[in-house]
Design a protein around this motif. Structure first.
Motif: not given
Length: 305
Positions: A191-196, A214-235
């Protein structure tokens, strides 16, 4: 009463020394209660259903959940287990992640690395303080029906505690710790990387670029971070299987991470480790939006960031 400083925070600005803010405990608990009581618990129930019943399609899983109480079936385990978990883990997460991220940034870490360190610290802390027992009980709630159990989750917990002690009702806690550590390291870091990246693309290298986000910029970054963080689904699938009440003749009596991994692979192959990935992506996006984007906003608003 002094006015609240609502000035946006530049993540690249020098990190100022600050006292520990215990307001983050209350803020984290409140945000996590909101998250789980809205979209969080339905996503949690769906992904747990699919991870525990790896032969079911998404349509079958939704029908099965609906048969357990209609729309309320999707909120199974919300009261008391998810509320207990949310109020405690949210407080621990936001407080610990904030302090670790602050220490990392004080030492010269970038926003990306600081986010990873904060997320790892917060994830591990919440796993071993509150989540082991609560995730176990939520999984019991969703999976006990297939095992034929008629007892309440309280009765099941009491029986397990009597037989196996604290270790029994914290079954799978190590898998939870691995999941939470990688979850929140990814969510905060990405999320921090996407926001930057978003800020640089939209506002360039201007000195006030971060203040113009804007808040939209930060929200979009969080959505990207949340989606990409699911790489560890096997765990996550391993964690659910370790805590599941579904019985099988060849299921190991002692479910360690290694034995559970072998069991899942023997029965479902590589695909089995990715069951429930879709609802978990939805859950990850919603959790990150609540705990990172809204967390940043309210920490800035209350002066605790």
């Amino acid at each position: 009463m002094a006015p609240i400083d609502n000035t946006p925070v530049d993540p690249n600005a020098p990190v100022q020394k600050k006292p520990i803010s215990y307001k983050n405990l209350l803020l984290g608990a409140t945000l996590n209660m909101f998250e789980v009581s809205t979209l969080g618990q339905p996503f949690e129930v769906i992904k747990t259903q699919l991870a525990a019943n790896r032969g079911q399609s998404l349509k079958t899983a939704l029908s099965t959940i609906y048969s357990r109480g209609g729309v309320l079936g999707f909120y199974q385990g919300l009261i008391p287990w998810a509320w207990i978990e949310a109020s405690t883990k949210g407080a621990v997460l936001l407080f610990t992640a904030s302090e670790f991220e602050y220490l990392a940034r004080s030492a010269g870490a970038s926003p990306f690395l600081g986010g990873i360190i904060g997320g790892m610290g917060g994830g591990i802390a919440q796993a071993y303080t509150t989540m082991g027992f609560c995730t176990f009980m939520k999984t019991v709630e969703v999976t006990r029906h297939k095992s034929g159990a008629k007892e309440s989750t309280f009765k099941i917990a009491a029986d397990i505690f009597k037989k196996e002690g604290i270790a029994g009702i914290n079954k799978g806690v190590n898998a939870v710790a691995v999941r939470q550590c990688t979850n929140w390291a990814s969510r905060f870091g990405i999320t921090r990387f996407a926001q930057e990246s978003i800020i640089k693309a939209r506002y360039g290298e201007a000195h006030d670029a971060h203040l113009r986000a804007t808040a939209i910029d930060k929200a979009f970054a969080s959505i990207i971070g949340g989606a990409l963080s699911c790489w560890n689904q096997p765990i996550e699938v391993i964690r659910v299987e370790m805590q599941s009440q579904v019985k099988a003749a060849d299921r190991p009596e002692k479910m360690t991470i290694a034995s559970t991994t072998k069991y899942i692979y023997q029965h479902n192959g590589i695909k089995g480790f990715y069951r429930g990935a879709l609802p978990r992506i939805g859950l990850g996006m919603w959790q990150t939006l609540c705990m990172v984007a809204l967390g940043d906003y309210f920490r800035a608003f209350f002066g605790t960031k």
